[in-house]
Design a protein around this motif. Structure first.
Motif, PDB file in Angstrom:
ATOM      1  N   MET A   1       2.633 -22.779 -41.867  1.00  0.00           N
ATOM      2  CA  MET A   1       2.726 -21.388 -41.537  1.00  0.00           C
ATOM      3  C   MET A   1       2.414 -21.247 -40.069  1.00  0.00           C
ATOM      4  O   MET A   1       1.619 -21.989 -39.503  1.00  0.00           O
ATOM      5  CB  MET A   1       1.793 -20.619 -42.462  1.00  0.00           C
ATOM      6  CG  MET A   1       0.783 -19.728 -41.839  1.00  0.00           C
ATOM      7  SD  MET A   1      -0.221 -18.876 -43.035  1.00  0.00           S
ATOM      8  CE  MET A   1      -1.433 -20.091 -43.357  1.00  0.00           C
ATOM      9  N   LEU A   2       3.098 -20.283 -39.435  1.00  0.00           N
ATOM     10  CA  LEU A   2       2.901 -20.011 -38.026  1.00  0.00           C
ATOM     11  C   LEU A   2       2.992 -18.513 -37.807  1.00  0.00           C
ATOM     12  O   LEU A   2       3.938 -17.868 -38.250  1.00  0.00           O
ATOM     13  CB  LEU A   2       3.967 -20.721 -37.187  1.00  0.00           C
ATOM     14  CG  LEU A   2       3.958 -20.432 -35.689  1.00  0.00           C
ATOM     15  CD1 LEU A   2       2.705 -20.999 -35.044  1.00  0.00           C
ATOM     16  CD2 LEU A   2       5.194 -21.035 -35.045  1.00  0.00           C
ATOM     17  N   LEU A   3       1.978 -17.970 -37.172  1.00  0.00           N
ATOM     18  CA  LEU A   3       1.974 -16.566 -36.761  1.00  0.00           C
ATOM     19  C   LEU A   3       1.834 -16.563 -35.254  1.00  0.00           C
ATOM     20  O   LEU A   3       0.920 -17.166 -34.717  1.00  0.00           O
ATOM     21  CB  LEU A   3       0.785 -15.804 -37.370  1.00  0.00           C
ATOM     22  CG  LEU A   3       0.725 -15.713 -38.876  1.00  0.00           C
ATOM     23  CD1 LEU A   3      -0.603 -15.126 -39.300  1.00  0.00           C
ATOM     24  CD2 LEU A   3       1.857 -14.876 -39.408  1.00  0.00           C
ATOM     25  N   ARG A   4       2.759 -15.875 -34.568  1.00  0.00           N
ATOM     26  CA  ARG A   4       2.644 -15.811 -33.113  1.00  0.00           C
ATOM     27  C   ARG A   4       3.326 -14.567 -32.594  1.00  0.00           C
ATOM     28  O   ARG A   4       4.319 -14.104 -33.155  1.00  0.00           O
ATOM     29  CB  ARG A   4       3.236 -17.045 -32.459  1.00  0.00           C
ATOM     30  CG  ARG A   4       4.729 -17.141 -32.544  1.00  0.00           C
ATOM     31  CD  ARG A   4       5.249 -18.316 -31.701  1.00  0.00           C
ATOM     32  NE  ARG A   4       6.689 -18.330 -31.635  1.00  0.00           N
ATOM     33  CZ  ARG A   4       7.425 -17.628 -30.775  1.00  0.00           C
ATOM     34  NH1 ARG A   4       6.863 -16.852 -29.902  1.00  0.00           N
ATOM     35  NH2 ARG A   4       8.742 -17.710 -30.797  1.00  0.00           N
ATOM     36  N   PRO A   5       2.797 -14.025 -31.506  1.00  0.00           N
ATOM     37  CA  PRO A   5       3.462 -12.872 -30.912  1.00  0.00           C
ATOM     38  C   PRO A   5       4.763 -13.316 -30.251  1.00  0.00           C
ATOM     39  O   PRO A   5       4.840 -14.410 -29.688  1.00  0.00           O
ATOM     40  CB  PRO A   5       2.462 -12.356 -29.878  1.00  0.00           C
ATOM     41  CG  PRO A   5       1.600 -13.539 -29.569  1.00  0.00           C
ATOM     42  CD  PRO A   5       1.569 -14.378 -30.803  1.00  0.00           C
ATOM     43  N   SER A   6       5.766 -12.489 -30.299  1.00  0.00           N
ATOM     44  CA  SER A   6       7.028 -12.772 -29.628  1.00  0.00           C
ATOM     45  C   SER A   6       6.809 -12.697 -28.126  1.00  0.00           C
ATOM     46  O   SER A   6       6.036 -11.875 -27.647  1.00  0.00           O
ATOM     47  CB  SER A   6       8.086 -11.754 -30.045  1.00  0.00           C
ATOM     48  OG  SER A   6       9.234 -11.884 -29.231  1.00  0.00           O
ATOM     49  N   GLY A   7       7.488 -13.540 -27.393  1.00  0.00           N
ATOM     50  CA  GLY A   7       7.398 -13.497 -25.949  1.00  0.00           C
ATOM     51  C   GLY A   7       8.329 -12.473 -25.326  1.00  0.00           C
ATOM     52  O   GLY A   7       8.205 -12.152 -24.147  1.00  0.00           O
ATOM     53  N   VAL A  14       6.408 -14.354 -38.063  1.00  0.00           N
ATOM     54  CA  VAL A  14       5.772 -14.988 -39.225  1.00  0.00           C
ATOM     55  C   VAL A  14       6.739 -16.046 -39.728  1.00  0.00           C
ATOM     56  O   VAL A  14       7.862 -15.729 -40.116  1.00  0.00           O
ATOM     57  CB  VAL A  14       5.499 -13.950 -40.339  1.00  0.00           C
ATOM     58  CG1 VAL A  14       4.922 -14.624 -41.569  1.00  0.00           C
ATOM     59  CG2 VAL A  14       4.574 -12.840 -39.833  1.00  0.00           C
ATOM     60  N   MET A  15       6.312 -17.305 -39.684  1.00  0.00           N
ATOM     61  CA  MET A  15       7.151 -18.406 -40.165  1.00  0.00           C
ATOM     62  C   MET A  15       6.355 -19.233 -41.176  1.00  0.00           C
ATOM     63  O   MET A  15       5.201 -19.558 -40.934  1.00  0.00           O
ATOM     64  CB  MET A  15       7.592 -19.267 -38.988  1.00  0.00           C
ATOM     65  CG  MET A  15       8.521 -18.510 -38.047  1.00  0.00           C
ATOM     66  SD  MET A  15       8.803 -19.364 -36.512  1.00  0.00           S
ATOM     67  CE  MET A  15       7.619 -18.517 -35.465  1.00  0.00           C
ATOM     68  N   VAL A  16       7.000 -19.560 -42.291  1.00  0.00           N
ATOM     69  CA  VAL A  16       6.342 -20.303 -43.371  1.00  0.00           C
ATOM     70  C   VAL A  16       7.290 -21.375 -43.893  1.00  0.00           C
ATOM     71  O   VAL A  16       8.479 -21.121 -44.067  1.00  0.00           O
ATOM     72  CB  VAL A  16       5.949 -19.354 -44.530  1.00  0.00           C
ATOM     73  CG1 VAL A  16       5.347 -20.130 -45.689  1.00  0.00           C
ATOM     74  CG2 VAL A  16       4.991 -18.266 -44.044  1.00  0.00           C
ATOM     75  N   GLU A  17       6.749 -22.551 -44.136  1.00  0.00           N
ATOM     76  CA  GLU A  17       7.493 -23.619 -44.807  1.00  0.00           C
ATOM     77  C   GLU A  17       6.797 -23.929 -46.130  1.00  0.00           C
ATOM     78  O   GLU A  17       5.569 -23.915 -46.201  1.00  0.00           O
ATOM     79  CB  GLU A  17       7.516 -24.886 -43.960  1.00  0.00           C
ATOM     80  CG  GLU A  17       8.362 -24.779 -42.720  1.00  0.00           C
ATOM     81  CD  GLU A  17       8.419 -26.089 -41.953  1.00  0.00           C
ATOM     82  OE1 GLU A  17       7.941 -27.122 -42.473  1.00  0.00           O
ATOM     83  OE2 GLU A  17       8.934 -26.072 -40.836  1.00  0.00           O
ATOM     84  N   ALA A  18       7.576 -24.219 -47.152  1.00  0.00           N
ATOM     85  CA  ALA A  18       7.042 -24.585 -48.463  1.00  0.00           C
ATOM     86  C   ALA A  18       8.103 -25.383 -49.206  1.00  0.00           C
ATOM     87  O   ALA A  18       9.290 -25.289 -48.882  1.00  0.00           O
ATOM     88  CB  ALA A  18       6.661 -23.335 -49.259  1.00  0.00           C
ATOM     89  N   PRO A  19       7.682 -26.159 -50.208  1.00  0.00           N
ATOM     90  CA  PRO A  19       8.665 -26.936 -50.981  1.00  0.00           C
ATOM     91  C   PRO A  19       9.703 -26.053 -51.681  1.00  0.00           C
ATOM     92  O   PRO A  19      10.841 -26.449 -51.842  1.00  0.00           O
ATOM     93  CB  PRO A  19       7.823 -27.678 -52.008  1.00  0.00           C
ATOM     94  CG  PRO A  19       6.457 -27.748 -51.411  1.00  0.00           C
ATOM     95  CD  PRO A  19       6.311 -26.483 -50.604  1.00  0.00           C
ATOM     96  N   GLU A  20       9.307 -24.836 -52.086  1.00  0.00           N
ATOM     97  CA  GLU A  20      10.233 -23.918 -52.747  1.00  0.00           C
ATOM     98  C   GLU A  20      10.451 -22.703 -51.857  1.00  0.00           C
ATOM     99  O   GLU A  20       9.500 -22.107 -51.348  1.00  0.00           O
ATOM    100  CB  GLU A  20       9.686 -23.445 -54.097  1.00  0.00           C
ATOM    101  CG  GLU A  20       9.429 -24.562 -55.089  1.00  0.00           C
ATOM    102  CD  GLU A  20       8.042 -25.148 -54.950  1.00  0.00           C
ATOM    103  OE1 GLU A  20       7.134 -24.442 -54.480  1.00  0.00           O
ATOM    104  OE2 GLU A  20       7.868 -26.322 -55.292  1.00  0.00           O
TER     105      GLU A  20
END
Length: 41
Positions: A1-7, A14-20
């Motif tokens: 998971m990654l949370l970051r302000p846009s430049g 909000v970016m998330v990776e998961a097996p499903e």
């Protein structure tokens, strides 16, 4: 998971990776909700 302000935009990414994909979507939605609630002025 990654949370970051846009430049380039006034948003938080909000970016998330998961097996499903369904799980990744659910987690991303929950995180986005928390971010919206916390940043609401």
């Amino acid at each position: 998971m990654l949370l970051r302000p846009s430049g380039t935009e006034p948003i938080v990414r909000v970016m998330v990776e998961a097996p499903e994909q369904d799980r990744a979507n659910a987690v991303a939605e929950r995180l986005a909700t928390v971010v919206r609630e916390r940043l609401a002025l």
